[in-house]
Design a protein around this motif. Sequence first.
Motif, PDB file in Angstrom:
ATOM      1  N   ASP A   1      -1.010   1.570  14.847  1.00 57.73           N
ATOM      2  CA  ASP A   1      -1.884   0.752  15.461  1.00 57.73           C
ATOM      3  C   ASP A   1      -0.747  -0.125  16.277  1.00 57.73           C
ATOM      4  N   ALA A   2       0.796  -0.242  16.002  1.00 57.73           N
ATOM      5  CA  ALA A   2       1.589  -1.343  16.594  1.00 57.73           C
ATOM      6  C   ALA A   2       2.894  -1.533  16.348  1.00 57.73           C
ATOM      7  N   VAL A   3       3.711  -1.365  16.946  1.00 57.13           N
ATOM      8  CA  VAL A   3       4.940  -1.247  17.131  1.00 57.13           C
ATOM      9  C   VAL A   3       5.858  -2.943  16.627  1.00 57.13           C
ATOM     10  N   VAL A   4       6.156  -4.047  16.240  1.00 60.53           N
ATOM     11  CA  VAL A   4       6.250  -4.825  16.528  1.00 60.53           C
ATOM     12  C   VAL A   4       8.108  -4.709  16.301  1.00 60.53           C
ATOM     13  N   HIS A   5       8.778  -4.830  17.081  1.00 59.40           N
ATOM     14  CA  HIS A   5      10.513  -4.689  17.074  1.00 59.40           C
ATOM     15  C   HIS A   5      11.640  -6.564  17.279  1.00 59.40           C
ATOM     16  N   LEU A   6      11.906  -6.814  16.521  1.00 55.00           N
ATOM     17  CA  LEU A   6      12.572  -7.929  16.615  1.00 55.00           C
ATOM     18  C   LEU A   6      14.452  -7.601  16.132  1.00 55.00           C
ATOM     19  N   ALA A   7      14.367  -6.530  15.878  1.00 53.30           N
ATOM     20  CA  ALA A   7      15.808  -6.868  15.618  1.00 53.30           C
ATOM     21  C   ALA A   7      16.893  -6.430  16.386  1.00 53.30           C
ATOM     22  N   GLY A   8      17.672  -7.130  15.748  1.00 49.83           N
ATOM     23  CA  GLY A   8      19.490  -7.763  16.676  1.00 49.83           C
ATOM     24  C   GLY A   8      20.578  -8.321  16.441  1.00 49.83           C
ATOM     25  N   ALA A   9      21.488  -8.140  16.270  1.00 54.97           N
ATOM     26  CA  ALA A   9      22.265  -8.845  15.393  1.00 54.97           C
ATOM     27  C   ALA A   9      22.736 -10.624  16.274  1.00 54.97           C
ATOM     28  N   GLY A  10      22.787 -11.793  15.415  1.00 55.59           N
ATOM     29  CA  GLY A  10      22.229 -12.789  15.457  1.00 55.59           C
ATOM     30  C   GLY A  10      23.348 -13.470  16.505  1.00 55.59           C
ATOM     31  N   VAL A  11      22.585 -13.816  18.118  1.00 57.46           N
ATOM     32  CA  VAL A  11      23.756 -15.038  18.986  1.00 57.46           C
ATOM     33  C   VAL A  11      24.783 -15.302  18.514  1.00 57.46           C
ATOM     34  N   GLY A  12      24.184 -16.723  17.280  1.00 49.65           N
ATOM     35  CA  GLY A  12      25.008 -17.551  17.159  1.00 49.65           C
ATOM     36  C   GLY A  12      26.030 -17.541  15.511  1.00 49.65           C
ATOM     37  N   ASP A  13      25.999 -15.894  15.677  1.00 46.55           N
ATOM     38  CA  ASP A  13      26.534 -15.565  13.937  1.00 46.55           C
ATOM     39  C   ASP A  13      27.930 -15.663  13.707  1.00 46.55           C
ATOM     40  N   HIS A  14      28.942 -15.513  14.963  1.00 47.92           N
ATOM     41  CA  HIS A  14      29.995 -15.068  14.918  1.00 47.92           C
ATOM     42  C   HIS A  14      30.471 -15.932  16.454  1.00 47.92           C
ATOM     43  N   ARG A  15      31.735 -16.291  16.636  1.00 49.91           N
ATOM     44  CA  ARG A  15      32.883 -16.135  18.227  1.00 49.91           C
ATOM     45  C   ARG A  15      32.069 -15.124  19.179  1.00 49.91           C
TER      46      ARG A  15
ATOM     47  N   ALA B   1      34.442  -7.614  20.934  1.00 53.21           N
ATOM     48  CA  ALA B   1      33.718  -6.792  20.592  1.00 53.21           C
ATOM     49  C   ALA B   1      32.180  -7.237  20.374  1.00 53.21           C
ATOM     50  N   TYR B   2      32.465  -9.065  19.892  1.00 53.85           N
ATOM     51  CA  TYR B   2      31.085  -8.912  19.568  1.00 53.85           C
ATOM     52  C   TYR B   2      29.386  -9.124  20.717  1.00 53.85           C
ATOM     53  N   LYS B   3      30.281  -9.698  21.532  1.00 50.86           N
ATOM     54  CA  LYS B   3      29.198  -8.989  22.755  1.00 50.86           C
ATOM     55  C   LYS B   3      28.930  -7.895  23.038  1.00 50.86           C
ATOM     56  N   ARG B   4      30.052  -6.326  22.246  1.00 54.64           N
ATOM     57  CA  ARG B   4      28.724  -5.825  22.643  1.00 54.64           C
ATOM     58  C   ARG B   4      28.424  -5.266  21.506  1.00 54.64           C
ATOM     59  N   GLU B   5      28.579  -6.164  20.665  1.00 56.66           N
ATOM     60  CA  GLU B   5      27.390  -5.196  19.450  1.00 56.66           C
ATOM     61  C   GLU B   5      26.197  -6.492  19.384  1.00 56.66           C
ATOM     62  N   ILE B   6      25.945  -7.635  20.363  1.00 62.72           N
ATOM     63  CA  ILE B   6      25.179  -8.540  20.605  1.00 62.72           C
ATOM     64  C   ILE B   6      24.144  -7.641  21.715  1.00 62.72           C
ATOM     65  N   ARG B   7      24.413  -7.115  22.735  1.00 60.34           N
ATOM     66  CA  ARG B   7      24.338  -5.745  23.958  1.00 60.34           C
ATOM     67  C   ARG B   7      23.934  -4.862  22.979  1.00 60.34           C
ATOM     68  N   ASP B   8      24.548  -4.068  22.385  1.00 62.97           N
ATOM     69  CA  ASP B   8      24.278  -2.738  21.872  1.00 62.97           C
ATOM     70  C   ASP B   8      23.139  -2.817  20.857  1.00 62.97           C
ATOM     71  N   SER B   9      23.219  -3.809  19.835  1.00 66.79           N
ATOM     72  CA  SER B   9      22.299  -3.968  18.910  1.00 66.79           C
ATOM     73  C   SER B   9      20.552  -3.959  19.642  1.00 66.79           C
ATOM     74  N   ARG B  10      20.370  -4.703  20.828  1.00 69.03           N
ATOM     75  CA  ARG B  10      19.040  -4.620  21.367  1.00 69.03           C
ATOM     76  C   ARG B  10      19.512  -3.789  22.265  1.00 69.03           C
ATOM     77  N   VAL B  11      20.069  -3.810  22.537  1.00 73.04           N
ATOM     78  CA  VAL B  11      19.290  -2.203  24.359  1.00 73.04           C
ATOM     79  C   VAL B  11      19.710  -1.308  23.527  1.00 73.04           C
ATOM     80  N   LEU B  12      20.111  -0.316  22.456  1.00 76.03           N
ATOM     81  CA  LEU B  12      20.114   1.304  22.239  1.00 76.03           C
ATOM     82  C   LEU B  12      18.779   0.601  21.094  1.00 76.03           C
ATOM     83  N   GLY B  13      19.172  -0.400  20.674  1.00 80.99           N
ATOM     84  CA  GLY B  13      18.038   0.256  19.277  1.00 80.99           C
ATOM     85  C   GLY B  13      16.232   0.298  19.748  1.00 80.99           C
ATOM     86  N   THR B  14      16.206  -0.634  21.166  1.00 81.54           N
ATOM     87  CA  THR B  14      15.285  -1.031  21.310  1.00 81.54           C
ATOM     88  C   THR B  14      14.350   0.710  22.675  1.00 81.54           C
TER      89      THR B  14
END
Length: 299
Positions: A62-76, A80-93
Amino acid sequence: MTHSRIAVTGSTGLIGAALVRSLRSDGHEVVRLVRRPARSGDEVEWDPKRGYVDVAGLVGCDAVVHLAGAGVGDHRWTEAYKREIRDSRVLGTAAIAEAVASLDVPPKVLLSGSAIGFYGDTGDRSVDEGAPPGDGFLPSVCVEWEEATAAAEEAGVRTVHARTGLVVAREGGAWGRLFPLFRAGLGGRLGNGRQYWSFIALHDHIAALRHILDSPDLSGPVNLTGPAPVTNGEVTAAMGRVLRRPTLFTAPAPVLRIALGDFSGDVLGSQRVLPGRLLDSGFAFAFPGIDAAIRAALR
């Protein structure tokens, strides 16, 4: 939604785990999307980077709740990590939205995570959902993140972008790191302390997600922040009051820039974000003030 089947990504994170507990305690059937082969009937395999979702596992939701994504404050913030932040959200969504759109009978709602980072640095100016995106890395990520739900919206699925603020919780997130420091008497102001922090108690955040699922008229961006943002200096004073600890230490802006790199701009930035659409829809906060939110986290 009574006795619904609800799919959740990011179910092991701070917010996802609390939401799953809340839904199950009320008798809802929850299926969790996991990044490995499913091991039980309540799991569905997906791979956000490959854009793969086992769509059969979403049938009847009945519903899908999408909360996954790399932690913004988990690494410097390296490139490379900025790409991970972006890709984990955009590609996953995009993967979730396309899976939802492909179903013969799609869910009634896709509730997709976003963040108040969308607005950038607002200084002492209050903003609500009508404000445009800000400038910089996080606003650009948030814009792409929200646009990635397009397939579900085009399929006629009610789609909500939950723009989350700073969640006051003992178990994780930014506050999960603050509590041990303040308990040890090592807490203090960050930078000049005048930057606004738009916070929300974890209890209220979960209640707001449930409210959105149950509110068929809500779609598009919804700010998940408390009604009374406070400055970092006021947060520091409240932590000291509630925990009964001194708050003598400060972290000067130059030190934060050296320690955190690009992320320091968001720690030192000011976001005074108001939950306009939540309030207009009749949502009532249990812990609207900063002291009450901190005490709720300690309970």
